[in-house]
Scaffold this motif. Structure first.
Motif, PDB file in Angstrom:
ATOM      1  N   SER A  51       0.809  -1.214   0.000  1.00  0.00           N
ATOM      2  CA  SER A  51       0.000   0.000   0.000  1.00  0.00           C
ATOM      3  C   SER A  51       0.849   1.274   0.000  1.00  0.00           C
ATOM      4  O   SER A  51       0.311   2.369  -0.090  1.00  0.00           O
ATOM      5  CB  SER A  51      -0.948   0.006   1.207  1.00  0.00           C
ATOM      6  OG  SER A  51      -0.209   0.130   2.405  1.00  0.00           O
ATOM      7  N   LEU A  52       2.163   1.143   0.091  1.00  0.00           N
ATOM      8  CA  LEU A  52       3.040   2.307   0.105  1.00  0.00           C
ATOM      9  C   LEU A  52       3.355   2.752  -1.316  1.00  0.00           C
ATOM     10  O   LEU A  52       3.485   1.927  -2.217  1.00  0.00           O
ATOM     11  CB  LEU A  52       4.352   1.976   0.832  1.00  0.00           C
ATOM     12  CG  LEU A  52       4.240   1.569   2.294  1.00  0.00           C
ATOM     13  CD1 LEU A  52       5.603   1.166   2.818  1.00  0.00           C
ATOM     14  CD2 LEU A  52       3.655   2.673   3.145  1.00  0.00           C
ATOM     15  N   ASP A  53       3.505   4.074  -1.502  1.00  0.00           N
ATOM     16  CA  ASP A  53       3.886   4.545  -2.837  1.00  0.00           C
ATOM     17  C   ASP A  53       5.359   4.210  -3.099  1.00  0.00           C
ATOM     18  O   ASP A  53       6.080   3.758  -2.217  1.00  0.00           O
ATOM     19  CB  ASP A  53       3.601   6.033  -3.011  1.00  0.00           C
ATOM     20  CG  ASP A  53       4.448   6.937  -2.113  1.00  0.00           C
ATOM     21  OD1 ASP A  53       5.584   6.571  -1.769  1.00  0.00           O
ATOM     22  OD2 ASP A  53       3.976   8.034  -1.764  1.00  0.00           O
ATOM     23  N   ASP A  54       5.794   4.412  -4.348  1.00  0.00           N
ATOM     24  CA  ASP A  54       7.150   3.998  -4.742  1.00  0.00           C
ATOM     25  C   ASP A  54       8.242   4.615  -3.881  1.00  0.00           C
ATOM     26  O   ASP A  54       9.200   3.943  -3.500  1.00  0.00           O
ATOM     27  CB  ASP A  54       7.394   4.341  -6.214  1.00  0.00           C
ATOM     28  CG  ASP A  54       6.614   3.440  -7.150  1.00  0.00           C
ATOM     29  OD1 ASP A  54       6.156   2.365  -6.703  1.00  0.00           O
ATOM     30  OD2 ASP A  54       6.452   3.809  -8.324  1.00  0.00           O
ATOM     31  N   LYS A  55       8.119   5.910  -3.577  1.00  0.00           N
ATOM     32  CA  LYS A  55       9.156   6.583  -2.781  1.00  0.00           C
ATOM     33  C   LYS A  55       9.223   5.984  -1.377  1.00  0.00           C
ATOM     34  O   LYS A  55      10.317   5.738  -0.853  1.00  0.00           O
ATOM     35  CB  LYS A  55       8.895   8.079  -2.712  1.00  0.00           C
ATOM     36  CG  LYS A  55       9.993   8.829  -1.991  1.00  0.00           C
ATOM     37  CD  LYS A  55       9.809  10.317  -2.055  1.00  0.00           C
ATOM     38  CE  LYS A  55      10.947  11.000  -1.325  1.00  0.00           C
ATOM     39  NZ  LYS A  55      10.863  12.436  -1.391  1.00  0.00           N
TER      40      LYS A  55
ATOM     41  N   GLN B 214       8.235   2.966  -0.503  1.00  0.00           N
ATOM     42  CA  GLN B 214       8.758   1.603  -0.608  1.00  0.00           C
ATOM     43  C   GLN B 214      10.284   1.627  -0.696  1.00  0.00           C
ATOM     44  O   GLN B 214      10.962   0.836  -0.057  1.00  0.00           O
ATOM     45  CB  GLN B 214       8.180   0.889  -1.832  1.00  0.00           C
ATOM     46  CG  GLN B 214       6.793   0.369  -1.630  1.00  0.00           C
ATOM     47  CD  GLN B 214       6.328  -0.488  -2.797  1.00  0.00           C
ATOM     48  OE1 GLN B 214       7.116  -0.864  -3.662  1.00  0.00           O
ATOM     49  NE2 GLN B 214       5.047  -0.807  -2.817  1.00  0.00           N
TER      50      GLN B 214
END
Length: 118
Positions: A67-71, A73
């Protein structure tokens, strides 16, 4: 004698389970200490494996990596990589060293934030 030992083990297990349940809602150091203590008393739980597992679990705590965005993650994996290589040797069976581990993980967080900033 065996029955008394089994009762003692289960009493310790129940108390630690209660502590872990409360710890996961608290700070990293509380989460880590509870997780580590349960893990090392579990048969087959080595210090290194328990430290790595608990660092991972407590860094992520209630968030799902999916559920985390790329940055975020990228920052999570940076922080976990840093912490697993630099912080997991700070614990022993007799002392989880949760405050030292938390400080080390925070320094990893600072490093990763600086390195991931645009």
């Amino acid at each position: 004698m065996e029955e008394k030992r089994a009762k003692s083990f289960w009493m310790v297990f129940m108390v630690l389970s209660l502590l872990v349940g409360q710890s996961y809602a608290g700070s990293f150091s509380d989460c880590y200490k509870g997780c580590f203590l349960i893990c090392v008393i579990t048969p087959g739980g080595s210090i290194f494996n328990c430290a790595t597992k608990c660092v991972k679990d407590c860094i992520l705590q209630s968030s799902s990596i999916n559920s985390l965005d790329d940055k975020l993650q990228t920052q999570y994996f940076c922080k976990f990589g840093c912490a697993s290589s630099l912080c997991t040797n700070l614990s022993s069976k007799s002392d989880p060293g949760e405050k030292k581990v938390a400080s080390c993980v925070n320094s990893c967080s600072n490093r990763c934030t600086k390195n991931c900033s645009p």
